[in-house]
Design an enzyme around this catalytic site. Structure first.
Site, PDB file in Angstrom:
ATOM      1  N   HIS A 113      72.831   6.686  15.470  1.00 43.20           N
ATOM      2  CA  HIS A 113      72.543   5.525  16.316  1.00 43.20           C
ATOM      3  C   HIS A 113      72.619   4.228  15.511  1.00 43.20           C
ATOM      4  O   HIS A 113      73.247   3.260  15.933  1.00 43.20           O
ATOM      5  CB  HIS A 113      71.172   5.644  16.979  1.00 43.20           C
ATOM      6  CG  HIS A 113      70.731   4.349  17.578  1.00 43.20           C
ATOM      7  ND1 HIS A 113      71.250   3.850  18.746  1.00 43.20           N
ATOM      8  CD2 HIS A 113      69.871   3.396  17.121  1.00 43.20           C
ATOM      9  CE1 HIS A 113      70.722   2.662  18.992  1.00 43.20           C
ATOM     10  NE2 HIS A 113      69.888   2.360  18.014  1.00 43.20           N
ATOM     11  N   HIS A 153      74.929   0.048  15.844  1.00 37.08           N
ATOM     12  CA  HIS A 153      74.613  -1.328  15.443  1.00 37.08           C
ATOM     13  C   HIS A 153      75.581  -1.976  14.470  1.00 37.08           C
ATOM     14  O   HIS A 153      75.754  -3.192  14.500  1.00 37.08           O
ATOM     15  CB  HIS A 153      73.219  -1.374  14.805  1.00 37.08           C
ATOM     16  CG  HIS A 153      72.094  -1.206  15.778  1.00 37.08           C
ATOM     17  ND1 HIS A 153      71.665  -2.212  16.603  1.00 37.08           N
ATOM     18  CD2 HIS A 153      71.302  -0.135  16.055  1.00 37.08           C
ATOM     19  CE1 HIS A 153      70.658  -1.785  17.348  1.00 37.08           C
ATOM     20  NE2 HIS A 153      70.416  -0.517  17.042  1.00 37.08           N
ATOM     21  N   GLU A 166      70.317  -3.715  22.219  1.00 35.61           N
ATOM     22  CA  GLU A 166      70.349  -2.280  22.543  1.00 35.61           C
ATOM     23  C   GLU A 166      71.127  -1.950  23.825  1.00 35.61           C
ATOM     24  O   GLU A 166      71.853  -0.958  23.869  1.00 35.61           O
ATOM     25  CB  GLU A 166      68.933  -1.708  22.663  1.00 35.61           C
ATOM     26  CG  GLU A 166      68.131  -1.718  21.360  1.00 35.61           C
ATOM     27  CD  GLU A 166      68.657  -0.765  20.274  1.00 35.61           C
ATOM     28  OE1 GLU A 166      69.612   0.004  20.526  1.00 35.61           O
ATOM     29  OE2 GLU A 166      68.104  -0.817  19.161  1.00 35.61           O
ATOM     30  N   SER A 225      75.996   4.243  21.464  1.00 32.83           N
ATOM     31  CA  SER A 225      75.755   5.493  20.742  1.00 32.83           C
ATOM     32  C   SER A 225      75.345   6.618  21.683  1.00 32.83           C
ATOM     33  O   SER A 225      74.989   7.699  21.234  1.00 32.83           O
ATOM     34  CB  SER A 225      74.688   5.281  19.659  1.00 32.83           C
ATOM     35  OG  SER A 225      73.444   4.957  20.248  1.00 32.83           O
TER      36      SER A 225
HETATM   37 FE    FE Z   1      68.772   0.551  17.831  1.00 37.43          FE
END
Ligand code: FE
Ligand code: PHE
Length: 293
Positions: A141, A146, A187, A206
């Protein structure tokens, strides 16, 4: 506490109310630690590769171009990448580095790392039985979700400003309002492009299931980005999002969040007192939604 199907923690950062699973004894006082590369087994590398390949083939038409053009900068997925290799490339592109952490860290530590252009990446990977569902962010993730957008200068600057803003929010007791901004942008953010809606949020990018859902399902509500509206909005941590906020560009996001939030927090608190919070999935009278077609 239930996590989401995406490798994102219920609390995006911060240790929450549950003991985090990482080993914190090896962390420095700023919560960073060396990437424990020796811990990875062949099975761990294979898990990373399988997760990466599954997500990569889903990106066209669903992920934003800035993400697609940068994802290969993570390096070949044959092995879990070395943080130092990525940092070298990232430093040249935007001045950022990635640093290892044992897992979720307290929010003040998280904010100051971002303000210093250091993005914390969890160094352990989920177990095969958690392939589709892990309750805390793991290396997949954190890296896949990110890091690609940290290669984008405007988005990278937004992340740094967020960190500095977090330190201020701590002093103003406004972390809960600011966390909503992180949730609904970093997010779970969507971006409107001439080709249609695309995802830029790490929690979506993700996720095996939420990527397609967020961009194409007729179910969730997609609201134009509005800072105060967003800060009044609760979010769901145990299922796909019922609402997403849509930006037009990273520059719009940066500009809309550049003003001093001291007054914004006051106004948002006042409107919450007067009109209440907004539930996930709730649409306000007169509000226009983005459609998926
Ligand atoms: Fe995160
Ligand atoms: N402008 C915000 C403040 O004064 C800082 C910030 C920038 C917060 C970008 C989040 C994102 O608090």
């Amino acid at each position: 506490m239930k996590g989401v199907n995406v490798g994102v923690a219920p609390v995006t950062y911060g240790t929450g109310d549950r003991a985090p699973r990482g080993e914190y004894g090896r962390a420095r006082s700023d919560y960073t630690c060396a990437q424990d590369f020796a811990q990875y087994t062949e099975a761990d590398h294979a898990t990373y590769r399988r997760l990466y390949e599954r997500q990569l083939q889903q990106l066209p038409g669903l992920a934003c171009d800035e993400f697609i053009s940068a994802v290969h900068k993570l390096g070949a997925p044959e092995q879990i990448p070395r943080f130092d290799d990525i940092s070298e490339r990232l430093m040249k592109a935007t001045g950022w580095q990635i640093v290892g952490v044992p897992g979720l860290i307290p929010e003040e530590a998280f904010f100051s790392l971002l303000a210093e252009q250091r993005f914390p990446v969890t160094d352990w990977i989920r177990k095969p039985e958690e392939f589709d569902y892990v309750v805390e962010p793991d290396i997949f993730h954190d890296l896949f979700g990110h890091v690609p957008l940290l290669f984008n200068p405007v988005f990278a600057d937004y992340m740094q400003a967020y960190g500095a803003g977090g330190m201020k929010a701590s002093r103003l007791d406004a972390c809960e309002l600011l966390a909503r901004l992180y949730w609904y942008t970093v997010e779970f953010g969507l971006i409107h492009t001439p080709q249609g809606l695309r995802a830029y949020g790490a929690g979506i990018l993700s996720s095996a299931g939420e990527l397609r859902y967020s961009v194409t399902s007729p179910e969730p509500k997609r609201v134009g980005f509005d800072l105060q509206r967003l800060m009044r909005s609760r979010y769901r941590i145990d299922t796909f999002q019922a609402s997403y906020f849509v930006i037009d560009s990273f520059q719009q996001l940066f500009d809309a969040t550049a003003p001093d939030f001291t007054a914004v927090y006051r106004e948002v608190r006042e409107s919450i007192l007067a009109e209440g919070e907004i539930d996930a999935g709730q649409v306000l009278p007169g509000e226009r939604l983005y459609s998926t077609v």
